[in-house]
Design a protein around this motif. Structure first.
Motif, PDB file in Angstrom:
ATOM      1  N   ILE A  51       0.847  -1.204   0.000  1.00  0.00           N
ATOM      2  CA  ILE A  51       0.000   0.000   0.000  1.00  0.00           C
ATOM      3  C   ILE A  51       0.881   1.252   0.000  1.00  0.00           C
ATOM      4  N   ARG A  52       0.506   2.227  -0.824  1.00  0.00           N
ATOM      5  CA  ARG A  52       1.281   3.468  -0.926  1.00  0.00           C
ATOM      6  C   ARG A  52       0.469   4.719  -0.638  1.00  0.00           C
ATOM      7  N   GLY A  53      -0.860   4.576  -0.570  1.00  0.00           N
ATOM      8  CA  GLY A  53      -1.707   5.730  -0.302  1.00  0.00           C
ATOM      9  C   GLY A  53      -3.159   5.299  -0.221  1.00  0.00           C
ATOM     10  N   VAL A  54      -4.015   6.233   0.191  1.00  0.00           N
ATOM     11  CA  VAL A  54      -5.437   5.936   0.337  1.00  0.00           C
ATOM     12  C   VAL A  54      -6.278   7.100  -0.185  1.00  0.00           C
ATOM     13  N   ILE A  55      -7.409   6.731  -0.779  1.00  0.00           N
ATOM     14  CA  ILE A  55      -8.435   7.670  -1.232  1.00  0.00           C
ATOM     15  C   ILE A  55      -9.742   7.164  -0.633  1.00  0.00           C
ATOM     16  N   ALA A  56     -10.565   8.066  -0.103  1.00  0.00           N
ATOM     17  CA  ALA A  56     -11.824   7.628   0.505  1.00  0.00           C
ATOM     18  C   ALA A  56     -12.984   8.509   0.068  1.00  0.00           C
ATOM     19  N   SER A  57     -14.146   7.882   0.036  1.00  0.00           N
ATOM     20  CA  SER A  57     -15.381   8.621  -0.184  1.00  0.00           C
ATOM     21  C   SER A  57     -16.181   8.608   1.104  1.00  0.00           C
ATOM     22  N   GLY A  58     -17.126   9.514   1.184  1.00  0.00           N
ATOM     23  CA  GLY A  58     -17.961   9.577   2.373  1.00  0.00           C
ATOM     24  C   GLY A  58     -19.147  10.477   2.140  1.00  0.00           C
ATOM     25  N   ASN A  59     -19.848  10.729   3.214  1.00  0.00           N
ATOM     26  CA  ASN A  59     -21.043  11.548   3.165  1.00  0.00           C
ATOM     27  C   ASN A  59     -20.882  12.648   4.219  1.00  0.00           C
TER      28      ASN A  59
END
Length: 135
Positions: free
Chosen positions: A78-86
């Motif tokens: 793993i090198r990074g994270v992207i997230a969605s939300g409300n």
């Protein structure tokens, strides 16, 4: 790119809209069902996840994502994270990204609301192309 999408397919549609394969970026989906074969990724990746839990931070990371990241061989890449939300989740908006970034000690690269906008899709696509070019 490794992503998880629930039965709603919102994250899957977002990833498809990024057209990452057109840029030579491999895309892998974490299985929705526990009975499906486990995903094993052995190359650098950024993970994209929706935020679960309806505003309860400790329930923000989908169990399927936890299972994937609990495999040390997957976590190694793993090198990074992207997230969605409300934004209705208040403090828990995109909390899955905060949790994963902290636990895996990787940068939180981007967050977007719900299904994202065309601007979000372009930003993620362009950002990932730059990110993987620089790696």
């Amino acid at each position: 790119m490794v992503y998880f999408s629930s039965a709603s397919e919102n994250t899957a549609r977002f990833v498809a809209g990024c057209r990452l394969q057109d840029e030579g970026i491999n895309v892998y989906r974490i299985p929705l069902r526990a009975a499906a074969p486990a995903l094993n990724v052995r190359e650098p990746y950024v993970i994209m996840v929706p935020t679960y839990g309806g505003g309860v931070v400790k329930k923000a990371v989908p169990i399927q994502v936890k299972r994937f990241l609990n495999d040390p061989a997957n976590r190694e890449w793993i090198r990074g994270v992207i997230a969605s939300g409300n934004t209705n989740f208040g403090e828990a908006y995109c909390a899955a990204g905060d949790i994963i970034a902290a636990k895996c000690k990787v940068p939180y690269l981007y967050r977007y609301e719900l299904m994202g906008t065309p601007e979000d899709t372009a930003a993620v696509r362009n950002g990932l192309v730059r990110f993987f070019t620089e790696q």
